[in-house]
Write a protein that holds these residues in place. Structure first.
Motif, PDB file in Angstrom:
ATOM      1  N   UNK A 144       0.783  -1.160   0.044  1.00 21.69           N
ATOM      2  CA  UNK A 144      -0.250  -0.142  -0.169  1.00 21.69           C
ATOM      3  C   UNK A 144       0.908   1.138  -0.033  1.00 21.69           C
ATOM      4  N   UNK A 145       1.792   1.455   0.931  1.00 21.91           N
ATOM      5  CA  UNK A 145       2.597   2.410   0.937  1.00 21.91           C
ATOM      6  C   UNK A 145       3.423   2.832  -0.446  1.00 21.91           C
ATOM      7  N   UNK A 146       4.087   1.712  -1.094  1.00 23.72           N
ATOM      8  CA  UNK A 146       4.728   2.061  -2.303  1.00 23.72           C
ATOM      9  C   UNK A 146       3.466   2.471  -3.393  1.00 23.72           C
ATOM     10  N   UNK A 147       2.439   1.792  -3.513  1.00 22.73           N
ATOM     11  CA  UNK A 147       1.362   2.221  -4.432  1.00 22.73           C
ATOM     12  C   UNK A 147       0.835   3.399  -4.178  1.00 22.73           C
ATOM     13  N   UNK A 148       0.681   4.043  -3.093  1.00 21.84           N
ATOM     14  CA  UNK A 148       0.190   5.392  -2.859  1.00 21.84           C
ATOM     15  C   UNK A 148       1.046   6.508  -2.978  1.00 21.84           C
ATOM     16  N   UNK A 149       2.326   6.145  -2.679  1.00 26.58           N
ATOM     17  CA  UNK A 149       3.412   7.064  -2.965  1.00 26.58           C
ATOM     18  C   UNK A 149       4.232   7.129  -4.364  1.00 26.58           C
ATOM     19  N   UNK A 150       3.829   6.367  -5.141  1.00 22.31           N
ATOM     20  CA  UNK A 150       4.461   6.412  -6.723  1.00 22.31           C
ATOM     21  C   UNK A 150       3.263   6.745  -7.525  1.00 22.31           C
ATOM     22  N   UNK A 151       3.894   7.274  -8.734  1.00 15.63           N
ATOM     23  CA  UNK A 151       2.740   7.495  -9.785  1.00 15.63           C
ATOM     24  C   UNK A 151       2.470   5.982 -10.300  1.00 15.63           C
ATOM     25  N   UNK A 152       1.344   5.807 -10.698  1.00  8.40           N
ATOM     26  CA  UNK A 152       0.709   4.540 -11.230  1.00  8.40           C
ATOM     27  C   UNK A 152       0.170   4.878 -12.904  1.00  8.40           C
ATOM     28  N   UNK A 153       0.056   3.893 -13.291  1.00  9.76           N
ATOM     29  CA  UNK A 153      -0.526   3.793 -15.007  1.00  9.76           C
ATOM     30  C   UNK A 153      -1.995   4.472 -14.911  1.00  9.76           C
ATOM     31  N   UNK A 154      -2.832   4.124 -13.579  1.00  9.41           N
ATOM     32  CA  UNK A 154      -4.290   4.525 -13.597  1.00  9.41           C
ATOM     33  C   UNK A 154      -4.252   5.835 -12.728  1.00  9.41           C
ATOM     34  N   UNK A 155      -3.194   6.405 -12.236  1.00  8.83           N
ATOM     35  CA  UNK A 155      -3.333   7.527 -11.503  1.00  8.83           C
ATOM     36  C   UNK A 155      -1.659   8.304 -11.737  1.00  8.83           C
ATOM     37  N   UNK A 163       0.063   9.199   4.343  1.00  4.58           N
ATOM     38  CA  UNK A 163       0.011   8.701   5.671  1.00  4.58           C
ATOM     39  C   UNK A 163      -1.454   9.135   6.406  1.00  4.58           C
ATOM     40  N   UNK A 164      -1.969  10.041   5.780  1.00  5.27           N
ATOM     41  CA  UNK A 164      -3.351  10.362   6.296  1.00  5.27           C
ATOM     42  C   UNK A 164      -4.284   9.115   5.784  1.00  5.27           C
ATOM     43  N   UNK A 165      -4.132   8.806   4.456  1.00  6.48           N
ATOM     44  CA  UNK A 165      -4.732   7.810   4.014  1.00  6.48           C
ATOM     45  C   UNK A 165      -4.566   6.465   4.702  1.00  6.48           C
ATOM     46  N   UNK A 166      -3.291   6.272   4.808  1.00  7.30           N
ATOM     47  CA  UNK A 166      -2.941   5.100   5.625  1.00  7.30           C
ATOM     48  C   UNK A 166      -3.657   4.860   7.302  1.00  7.30           C
ATOM     49  N   UNK A 167      -3.763   6.114   7.475  1.00  8.08           N
ATOM     50  CA  UNK A 167      -4.318   6.261   8.787  1.00  8.08           C
ATOM     51  C   UNK A 167      -5.912   5.864   8.921  1.00  8.08           C
ATOM     52  N   UNK A 168      -6.527   6.317   7.887  1.00 11.97           N
ATOM     53  CA  UNK A 168      -7.984   5.526   7.465  1.00 11.97           C
ATOM     54  C   UNK A 168      -8.075   4.230   7.343  1.00 11.97           C
ATOM     55  N   UNK A 169      -7.009   3.736   6.721  1.00  9.14           N
ATOM     56  CA  UNK A 169      -7.004   2.008   6.513  1.00  9.14           C
ATOM     57  C   UNK A 169      -6.728   1.468   7.869  1.00  9.14           C
ATOM     58  N   UNK A 170      -5.970   2.255   8.860  1.00  9.54           N
ATOM     59  CA  UNK A 170      -5.853   1.552  10.140  1.00  9.54           C
ATOM     60  C   UNK A 170      -7.141   0.756  10.698  1.00  9.54           C
ATOM     61  N   UNK A 171      -6.608  -0.626  11.252  1.00  4.39           N
ATOM     62  CA  UNK A 171      -7.698  -1.319  11.777  1.00  4.39           C
ATOM     63  C   UNK A 171      -8.825  -1.860  10.689  1.00  4.39           C
ATOM     64  N   UNK A 172      -8.683  -1.470   9.468  1.00  3.16           N
ATOM     65  CA  UNK A 172      -9.420  -1.798   8.377  1.00  3.16           C
ATOM     66  C   UNK A 172      -8.688  -2.739   7.525  1.00  3.16           C
ATOM     67  N   UNK A 173      -8.120  -2.101   6.601  1.00  5.13           N
ATOM     68  CA  UNK A 173      -7.223  -2.724   5.481  1.00  5.13           C
ATOM     69  C   UNK A 173      -5.875  -3.220   6.153  1.00  5.13           C
ATOM     70  N   UNK A 174      -5.371  -2.422   7.152  1.00  9.05           N
ATOM     71  CA  UNK A 174      -4.030  -2.922   7.499  1.00  9.05           C
ATOM     72  C   UNK A 174      -4.126  -2.857   9.216  1.00  9.05           C
ATOM     73  N   UNK A 175      -3.121  -3.522   9.843  1.00 14.17           N
ATOM     74  CA  UNK A 175      -3.089  -3.830  11.402  1.00 14.17           C
ATOM     75  C   UNK A 175      -2.590  -2.471  11.771  1.00 14.17           C
ATOM     76  N   UNK A 176      -3.015  -2.082  12.810  1.00 19.02           N
ATOM     77  CA  UNK A 176      -2.717  -1.075  13.627  1.00 19.02           C
ATOM     78  C   UNK A 176      -1.293  -1.077  14.118  1.00 19.02           C
ATOM     79  N   UNK A 177      -0.819  -2.246  14.891  1.00 18.95           N
ATOM     80  CA  UNK A 177       0.019  -2.560  15.489  1.00 18.95           C
ATOM     81  C   UNK A 177       1.626  -2.282  14.626  1.00 18.95           C
ATOM     82  N   UNK A 178       1.387  -2.690  13.239  1.00 13.71           N
ATOM     83  CA  UNK A 178       2.606  -2.894  12.305  1.00 13.71           C
ATOM     84  C   UNK A 178       2.639  -1.490  11.858  1.00 13.71           C
ATOM     85  N   UNK A 179       1.557  -0.696  11.695  1.00  8.67           N
ATOM     86  CA  UNK A 179       1.484   0.335  10.980  1.00  8.67           C
ATOM     87  C   UNK A 179       2.178   1.360  11.866  1.00  8.67           C
ATOM     88  N   UNK A 180       1.750   1.322  13.163  1.00 10.15           N
ATOM     89  CA  UNK A 180       2.201   2.358  14.038  1.00 10.15           C
ATOM     90  C   UNK A 180       3.735   2.250  14.483  1.00 10.15           C
TER      91      UNK A 180
END
Length: 193
Positions: A144-155, A163-180
């Motif tokens: 996720x980190x690499x995908x949202x910090x690099x340009x993509x063909x579709x974006x 990091x704000x986007x990843x905070x929104x994913x915390x506890x949903x898409x991603x585990x809070x402990x590892x992220x923090x």
């Protein structure tokens, strides 16, 4: 961010069936995962295994039709179902290119589950929480980190506050402990971009 790659099977597969964009992404994810492993204090042997799993995590995208893989607009529901198959293809291809033994079977399972979400909404098996293998959870966040910090063909632009986007994913898409545990690592990586 690309380290020297010593896995001959990986290099041969990439040379024939993988785009440069996916090759760079896979290397980035493997290198980010290694830095994350340092932050959560994985031992050297575990880190080496994690590196290989992360390096191979998206090889199944070589079996996704280019019209889907490189589509510049949003995927249709049918196209999204095709795209989600890459995790299963990655597992299969990994087992095809390595010596098939107990260790490679476990690594292939990790690769299969790199799109499982902490809350059980991921794919392909909709497992959740600590049922998702630790290495898969690490790769998920690095991916996720690499995908949202690099340009993509579709974006063709970078997301402004990743990091704000990843905070929104915390506890949903991603585990809070590892992220923090890796939050300041991500801040450092962003500062160096």
């Amino acid at each position: 961010m690309i380290q020297n790659i010593k896995n001959v099977n990986y290099l041969n597969l990439m040379k024939h069936d993988f785009s440069l964009e996916l090759f760079i992404h896979s290397n980035n994810v493997a290198n980010i995962a290694m830095k994350m492993a340092d932050e959560i204090k994985l031992c050297a042997g575990e880190k080496q295994i994690l590196y290989e799993e992360a390096l191979y995590h998206d090889i199944g995208k070589s079996k996704i039709p280019e019209a889907v893989l490189y589509k510049k607009s949003r995927l249709s529901p049918d196209e999204w179902e095709i795209m989600k198959q890459h995790t299963i293809y990655s597992q299969e291809l990994y087992l095809y290119v390595v010596d098939n033994n107990g260790n490679s079977t476990e690594k292939a399972r990790i690769i299969r589950h790199h799109h499982e979400n902490w809350d059980g909404t991921g794919y392909p098996d909709k497992i959740m929480g600590e049922d998702i293998p630790l290495h898969s959870r690490i790769i998920r966040i690095a991916d996720i980190f690499d995908a949202i910090t690099q340009r993509r063909i579709y974006r063709p632009y970078r997301i402004e506050n990743p990091l704000n986007l990843m905070e929104e994913m915390e506890g949903k898409e991603i585990e809070s402990y590892i992220f923090r545990k890796n939050y300041y690592l991500f801040k450092r990586l962003l500062a160096n971009q």
